[in-house]
Design a protein around this motif. Structure first.
Motif, PDB file in Angstrom:
ATOM      1  N   GLN A  80       0.934  -1.421  -0.005  1.00 24.16           N
ATOM      2  CA  GLN A  80      -0.019   0.087   0.048  1.00 24.16           C
ATOM      3  C   GLN A  80       0.838   1.373  -0.058  1.00 24.16           C
ATOM      4  O   GLN A  80       0.601   2.040   0.765  1.00 24.16           O
ATOM      5  CB  GLN A  80      -0.976  -0.077   1.166  1.00 24.16           C
ATOM      6  CG  GLN A  80      -1.942  -1.059   1.143  1.00 24.16           C
ATOM      7  CD  GLN A  80      -2.907  -1.039   2.241  1.00 24.16           C
ATOM      8  OE1 GLN A  80      -2.729  -0.707   3.303  1.00 24.16           O
ATOM      9  NE2 GLN A  80      -4.067  -1.866   1.778  1.00 24.16           N
ATOM     10  N   GLN A  81       1.912   1.282  -1.108  1.00 21.45           N
ATOM     11  CA  GLN A  81       2.594   2.260  -1.205  1.00 21.45           C
ATOM     12  C   GLN A  81       2.577   2.935  -2.520  1.00 21.45           C
ATOM     13  O   GLN A  81       2.351   2.085  -3.406  1.00 21.45           O
ATOM     14  CB  GLN A  81       4.075   2.034  -0.913  1.00 21.45           C
ATOM     15  CG  GLN A  81       4.533   1.610   0.769  1.00 21.45           C
ATOM     16  CD  GLN A  81       5.891   1.748   0.918  1.00 21.45           C
ATOM     17  OE1 GLN A  81       6.963   1.994  -0.209  1.00 21.45           O
ATOM     18  NE2 GLN A  81       6.055   0.884   1.797  1.00 21.45           N
ATOM     19  N   SER A  82       2.918   4.070  -2.750  1.00 23.06           N
ATOM     20  CA  SER A  82       2.943   4.449  -4.070  1.00 23.06           C
ATOM     21  C   SER A  82       4.156   3.903  -4.701  1.00 23.06           C
ATOM     22  O   SER A  82       5.143   3.389  -3.983  1.00 23.06           O
ATOM     23  CB  SER A  82       3.221   5.990  -4.268  1.00 23.06           C
ATOM     24  OG  SER A  82       4.196   6.437  -3.679  1.00 23.06           O
ATOM     25  N   ALA A  83       4.374   3.909  -6.072  1.00 21.21           N
ATOM     26  CA  ALA A  83       5.474   3.551  -6.881  1.00 21.21           C
ATOM     27  C   ALA A  83       6.975   4.164  -6.464  1.00 21.21           C
ATOM     28  O   ALA A  83       7.874   3.462  -6.202  1.00 21.21           O
ATOM     29  CB  ALA A  83       5.320   3.875  -8.350  1.00 21.21           C
ATOM     30  N   SER A  84       6.642   5.538  -6.077  1.00 20.80           N
ATOM     31  CA  SER A  84       7.960   6.236  -5.598  1.00 20.80           C
ATOM     32  C   SER A  84       8.363   5.858  -4.194  1.00 20.80           C
ATOM     33  O   SER A  84       9.567   5.927  -3.787  1.00 20.80           O
ATOM     34  CB  SER A  84       7.862   7.802  -5.947  1.00 20.80           C
ATOM     35  OG  SER A  84       6.461   8.406  -5.119  1.00 20.80           O
ATOM     36  N   ALA A  85       7.309   5.654  -3.506  1.00 28.85           N
ATOM     37  CA  ALA A  85       7.716   5.371  -1.894  1.00 28.85           C
ATOM     38  C   ALA A  85       8.183   3.995  -2.026  1.00 28.85           C
ATOM     39  O   ALA A  85       8.950   3.584  -1.064  1.00 28.85           O
ATOM     40  CB  ALA A  85       6.329   5.151  -1.420  1.00 28.85           C
ATOM     41  N   ILE A  86       7.658   2.985  -2.754  1.00 28.13           N
ATOM     42  CA  ILE A  86       8.352   1.490  -2.756  1.00 28.13           C
ATOM     43  C   ILE A  86       9.777   1.702  -3.345  1.00 28.13           C
ATOM     44  O   ILE A  86      10.391   0.896  -2.944  1.00 28.13           O
ATOM     45  CB  ILE A  86       7.495   0.508  -3.357  1.00 28.13           C
ATOM     46  CG1 ILE A  86       7.782  -0.797  -2.789  1.00 28.13           C
ATOM     47  CG2 ILE A  86       7.453   0.646  -4.906  1.00 28.13           C
ATOM     48  CD1 ILE A  86       7.718  -1.206  -1.639  1.00 28.13           C
TER      49      ILE A  86
END
Length: 151
Positions: free
Chosen positions: A70-76
């Motif tokens: 449940q993270q954005s692409a940039s966060a992951i």
């Protein structure tokens, strides 16, 4: 259902809904604090390692990992970068899709996860389950699954 029921929450409903967000924030903060203190590992990193450990060949597309975490692409991407810096995960080009990048759990990552699991379990018990005395956990889990499926 009375018309009033659609425009007002009961006192119990109001107390519960108002307690939900701060409770979830506190849980995530407590899980993170316990893992950071014991292993210098964030809760987000722990969750990513956990999902990778369950994936076939300990490998998963970054986009799939982002969704599960449940993270954005940039966060992951940032999470995986931190894990890479400690050689817990490595990135590989997907052999199935040249446009995709996979995260691969390393042996060191699996060892770190195994080291972190008891810390996380103790944290979850202390901060969450110990607060649910007398609550039917099966019914609570079912309710959470129903809520999540409405997404």
């Amino acid at each position: 259902m009375r018309e009033d029921d659609t425009v007002r929450l009961t006192a119990d409903e109001q107390h519960l809904i108002r307690a939900l967000r701060p409770a979830m924030a506190a849980l995530m903060r407590d899980f993170d604090d316990d893992l950071q203190r014991a292993l210098r590992l964030s809760h987000a990193e722990y969750i990513a390692l956990m999902f990778l450990s369950e994936a076939p060949e300990h490998t998963m597309r970054l986009s799939d990992l982002a969704e599960l975490c449940q993270q954005s692409a940039s966060a992951i991407g940032r999470t995986v970068k931190r894990l890479e810096s400690e050689a817990l995960v490595r990135r590989e080009q997907s052999v199935l899709d040249a446009r995709s990048v996979n995260a691969v759990l390393t042996d060191a990552g699996l060892a770190r996860l195994e080291q972190a699991a008891p810390v996380h379990i103790a944290s979850v018990r202390r901060h969450f389950f110990d607060q649910l005395d007398g609550i039917d956990l099966g019914k609570l889990a079912l309710a959470f699954r129903r809520i999540a499926q409405n997404d």
